[in-house]
Scaffold this motif. Structure first.
Motif, PDB file in Angstrom:
ATOM      1  N   GLN A  47      41.028  35.548  29.510  1.00  0.00           N
ATOM      2  CA  GLN A  47      42.096  34.584  29.774  1.00  0.00           C
ATOM      3  C   GLN A  47      42.552  34.664  31.227  1.00  0.00           C
ATOM      4  O   GLN A  47      43.081  33.695  31.766  1.00  0.00           O
ATOM      5  N   ASN A  48      42.345  35.831  31.838  1.00  0.00           N
ATOM      6  CA  ASN A  48      42.838  36.038  33.199  1.00  0.00           C
ATOM      7  C   ASN A  48      41.701  36.389  34.161  1.00  0.00           C
ATOM      8  O   ASN A  48      41.019  37.398  33.990  1.00  0.00           O
ATOM      9  N   ILE A  49      41.521  35.521  35.138  1.00  0.00           N
ATOM     10  CA  ILE A  49      40.516  35.711  36.181  1.00  0.00           C
ATOM     11  C   ILE A  49      41.246  35.750  37.521  1.00  0.00           C
ATOM     12  O   ILE A  49      42.052  34.866  37.824  1.00  0.00           O
ATOM     13  N   PHE A  50      40.973  36.794  38.295  1.00  0.00           N
ATOM     14  CA  PHE A  50      41.676  36.988  39.561  1.00  0.00           C
ATOM     15  C   PHE A  50      40.734  36.842  40.756  1.00  0.00           C
ATOM     16  O   PHE A  50      39.594  37.318  40.728  1.00  0.00           O
ATOM     17  N   TYR A  51      41.251  36.212  41.800  1.00  0.00           N
ATOM     18  CA  TYR A  51      40.633  36.300  43.113  1.00  0.00           C
ATOM     19  C   TYR A  51      41.277  37.503  43.799  1.00  0.00           C
ATOM     20  O   TYR A  51      42.509  37.596  43.865  1.00  0.00           O
ATOM     21  N   THR A  52      40.468  38.433  44.275  1.00  0.00           N
ATOM     22  CA  THR A  52      40.992  39.606  44.969  1.00  0.00           C
ATOM     23  C   THR A  52      40.246  39.785  46.279  1.00  0.00           C
ATOM     24  O   THR A  52      39.226  39.132  46.523  1.00  0.00           O
ATOM     25  N   SER A  53      40.727  40.690  47.103  1.00  0.00           N
ATOM     26  CA  SER A  53      40.048  40.950  48.379  1.00  0.00           C
ATOM     27  C   SER A  53      38.663  41.556  48.158  1.00  0.00           C
ATOM     28  O   SER A  53      37.776  41.422  49.002  1.00  0.00           O
ATOM     29  N   PHE A  77      27.719  30.673  34.279  1.00  0.00           N
ATOM     30  CA  PHE A  77      28.445  31.854  34.744  1.00  0.00           C
ATOM     31  C   PHE A  77      28.737  32.801  33.591  1.00  0.00           C
ATOM     32  O   PHE A  77      28.647  34.027  33.744  1.00  0.00           O
ATOM     33  N   LYS A  78      29.082  32.259  32.446  1.00  0.00           N
ATOM     34  CA  LYS A  78      29.369  33.077  31.266  1.00  0.00           C
ATOM     35  C   LYS A  78      28.157  33.923  30.881  1.00  0.00           C
ATOM     36  O   LYS A  78      28.280  35.114  30.569  1.00  0.00           O
ATOM     37  N   ALA A  79      26.968  33.327  30.912  1.00  0.00           N
ATOM     38  CA  ALA A  79      25.736  34.065  30.589  1.00  0.00           C
ATOM     39  C   ALA A  79      25.494  35.169  31.617  1.00  0.00           C
ATOM     40  O   ALA A  79      25.098  36.288  31.269  1.00  0.00           O
ATOM     41  N   PHE A  80      25.748  34.865  32.871  1.00  0.00           N
ATOM     42  CA  PHE A  80      25.599  35.850  33.943  1.00  0.00           C
ATOM     43  C   PHE A  80      26.582  37.008  33.752  1.00  0.00           C
ATOM     44  O   PHE A  80      26.214  38.192  33.866  1.00  0.00           O
ATOM     45  N   ALA A  81      27.838  36.679  33.436  1.00  0.00           N
ATOM     46  CA  ALA A  81      28.871  37.696  33.253  1.00  0.00           C
ATOM     47  C   ALA A  81      28.587  38.572  32.037  1.00  0.00           C
ATOM     48  O   ALA A  81      28.824  39.784  32.064  1.00  0.00           O
ATOM     49  N   GLU A  82      28.055  37.970  30.976  1.00  0.00           N
ATOM     50  CA  GLU A  82      27.775  38.745  29.759  1.00  0.00           C
ATOM     51  C   GLU A  82      26.728  39.830  30.029  1.00  0.00           C
ATOM     52  O   GLU A  82      26.850  40.963  29.528  1.00  0.00           O
ATOM     53  N   LYS A  83      25.711  39.508  30.804  1.00  0.00           N
ATOM     54  CA  LYS A  83      24.684  40.503  31.121  1.00  0.00           C
ATOM     55  C   LYS A  83      25.295  41.699  31.843  1.00  0.00           C
ATOM     56  O   LYS A  83      24.982  42.860  31.551  1.00  0.00           O
ATOM     57  N   GLN A 133      51.716  46.360  27.940  1.00  0.00           N
ATOM     58  CA  GLN A 133      51.570  46.106  29.365  1.00  0.00           C
ATOM     59  C   GLN A 133      50.344  45.240  29.591  1.00  0.00           C
ATOM     60  O   GLN A 133      49.306  45.417  28.951  1.00  0.00           O
ATOM     61  N   GLY A 134      50.460  44.278  30.476  1.00  0.00           N
ATOM     62  CA  GLY A 134      49.328  43.410  30.756  1.00  0.00           C
ATOM     63  C   GLY A 134      49.477  42.721  32.099  1.00  0.00           C
ATOM     64  O   GLY A 134      50.493  42.855  32.789  1.00  0.00           O
ATOM     65  N   TYR A 135      48.434  41.981  32.475  1.00  0.00           N
ATOM     66  CA  TYR A 135      48.439  41.205  33.715  1.00  0.00           C
ATOM     67  C   TYR A 135      48.208  39.733  33.393  1.00  0.00           C
ATOM     68  O   TYR A 135      47.444  39.398  32.487  1.00  0.00           O
ATOM     69  N   ARG A 136      48.860  38.879  34.156  1.00  0.00           N
ATOM     70  CA  ARG A 136      48.606  37.438  34.067  1.00  0.00           C
ATOM     71  C   ARG A 136      48.183  36.940  35.439  1.00  0.00           C
ATOM     72  O   ARG A 136      48.786  37.288  36.454  1.00  0.00           O
ATOM     73  N   SER A 137      47.146  36.124  35.453  1.00  0.00           N
ATOM     74  CA  SER A 137      46.667  35.527  36.696  1.00  0.00           C
ATOM     75  C   SER A 137      47.089  34.065  36.740  1.00  0.00           C
ATOM     76  O   SER A 137      46.784  33.295  35.826  1.00  0.00           O
ATOM     77  N   LEU A 138      47.769  33.687  37.805  1.00  0.00           N
ATOM     78  CA  LEU A 138      48.181  32.296  37.989  1.00  0.00           C
ATOM     79  C   LEU A 138      47.495  31.772  39.244  1.00  0.00           C
ATOM     80  O   LEU A 138      47.759  32.236  40.358  1.00  0.00           O
ATOM     81  N   LEU A 139      46.598  30.829  39.047  1.00  0.00           N
ATOM     82  CA  LEU A 139      45.815  30.265  40.145  1.00  0.00           C
ATOM     83  C   LEU A 139      46.325  28.877  40.499  1.00  0.00           C
ATOM     84  O   LEU A 139      46.561  28.050  39.619  1.00  0.00           O
ATOM     85  N   ASN A 178      41.056  27.932  34.345  1.00  0.00           N
ATOM     86  CA  ASN A 178      39.812  28.698  34.398  1.00  0.00           C
ATOM     87  C   ASN A 178      38.566  27.822  34.355  1.00  0.00           C
ATOM     88  O   ASN A 178      37.587  28.077  35.057  1.00  0.00           O
ATOM     89  N   LYS A 179      38.609  26.788  33.536  1.00  0.00           N
ATOM     90  CA  LYS A 179      37.441  25.909  33.407  1.00  0.00           C
ATOM     91  C   LYS A 179      37.132  25.175  34.716  1.00  0.00           C
ATOM     92  O   LYS A 179      36.005  24.716  34.932  1.00  0.00           O
ATOM     93  N   GLN A 180      38.143  25.023  35.562  1.00  0.00           N
ATOM     94  CA  GLN A 180      37.940  24.335  36.833  1.00  0.00           C
ATOM     95  C   GLN A 180      37.314  25.241  37.894  1.00  0.00           C
ATOM     96  O   GLN A 180      36.873  24.761  38.940  1.00  0.00           O
ATOM     97  N   LEU A 181      37.274  26.531  37.638  1.00  0.00           N
ATOM     98  CA  LEU A 181      36.781  27.475  38.640  1.00  0.00           C
ATOM     99  C   LEU A 181      35.282  27.375  38.859  1.00  0.00           C
ATOM    100  O   LEU A 181      34.787  27.650  39.949  1.00  0.00           O
ATOM    101  N   PHE A 182      34.554  26.971  37.811  1.00  0.00           N
ATOM    102  CA  PHE A 182      33.102  27.092  37.840  1.00  0.00           C
ATOM    103  C   PHE A 182      32.369  25.751  37.881  1.00  0.00           C
ATOM    104  O   PHE A 182      32.779  24.791  37.231  1.00  0.00           O
TER     105      PHE A 182
END
Length: 247
Positions: free
Chosen positions: A205-211, A169-175, A142-148, A159-163
């Motif tokens: 691989q999957n990044i979601f925009y959510t409420s 951002f990667k360094a920020f997220a890792e912390k 079972q898994g999720y796929r994000s389609l932007l 994904n690379k276009q998001l930032f």
């Protein structure tokens, strides 16, 4: 005269609505005709179909179909599979062919795909594909796929276009990831049993925009074993707005 003006007004409203991108859910199901007592093979695909704005809708629908096909298609000849009905049928055909070869080793094949509009703004459209497949073995997947998508054009946003600066951002997220999952700052990212490739933190691989905010979602096996399950981080938009190109 008043009635005439009112009819014109209603027509203008109707025409305006027809020009807005909208979605209509459609369901496709297939079952095997091979007799079975329980766990009978089946596939269900529930998918939002984009409507009204043809170029934008076509772009979105083609991408969604391609992703779902990637999940459940097992045959070699893909030319015949160009819609959801034939895709669902191909899953059952694959089962029945396998069953003929190994009648004692195949049972309970299942696929369930549920798509929905996860997030929508003036700039971004995010579709979420919740998928489960079982084709034998100890357990299914079972898994999720994000389609932007770009809301206006229907083109895929990668994904690379998001930032504005993915490295920052990667360094920020890792912390934040290390803090949440209790990984010491200077320790190897896999020190506690995770499975990041090359022992380096990666964005999922999957990044979601959510409420609730921007969700980083690691499916099983992407950063951890199946037993450890998926991993996730969610950032309120006010914390990550400085990194984002879209909102």
């Amino acid at each position: 005269m008043k009635n005439y003006l009112f009819i014109i007004f209603l027509c203008l409203i109707f025409t305006s609505c027809k020009k807005e991108l909208s979605f209509e859910n459609e369901t496709f199901e297939e079952k095997s005709t091979i007799p079975c007592a329980n766990d009978c093979p089946k596939i269900t695909i529930e998918v939002p179909i984009a409507k009204n704005i043809k170029v934008t809708s076509d772009s979105i629908n083609k991408k969604v179909f391609a992703v779902i096909k990637e999940i459940v298609f097992f045959e070699e000849d893909s030319v015949k599979v160009d819609d959801y009905k034939s895709l669902a049928k191909s899953f059952i055909v694959s089962y029945e062919e396998m069953h003929q070869k190994f009648p004692n080793d195949t049972f309970g094949w299942e696929a369930k795909i549920i798509g929905n509009v996860e997030f929508e703004s003036d700039q971004v459209l995010n579709l979420k594909i919740d998928h489960y497949t079982f084709t034998g073995g100890a357990h299914g997947y079972q898994g999720y796929r994000s389609l932007l998508f770009d809301k206006k054009t229907g083109k895929t946003i990668f994904n690379k276009q998001l930032f504005k600066n993915e490295k920052e951002f990667k360094a920020f997220a890792e912390k934040t990831f290390r803090s949440k999952y209790k990984i010491p700052e200077k320790a190897n990212i896999n020190a506690t049993g995770l499975m990041f490739e090359n022992d380096k933190f990666q964005l999922p691989q999957n990044i979601f925009y959510t409420s609730a905010g921007l969700l980083l979602y690691y499916n099983s096996y992407e950063a951890a074993s199946y037993a450890d399950g998926p991993k996730e981080l969610i950032f309120p938009y006010d914390e990550v707005q400085q990194y984002l190109n879209f909102r």
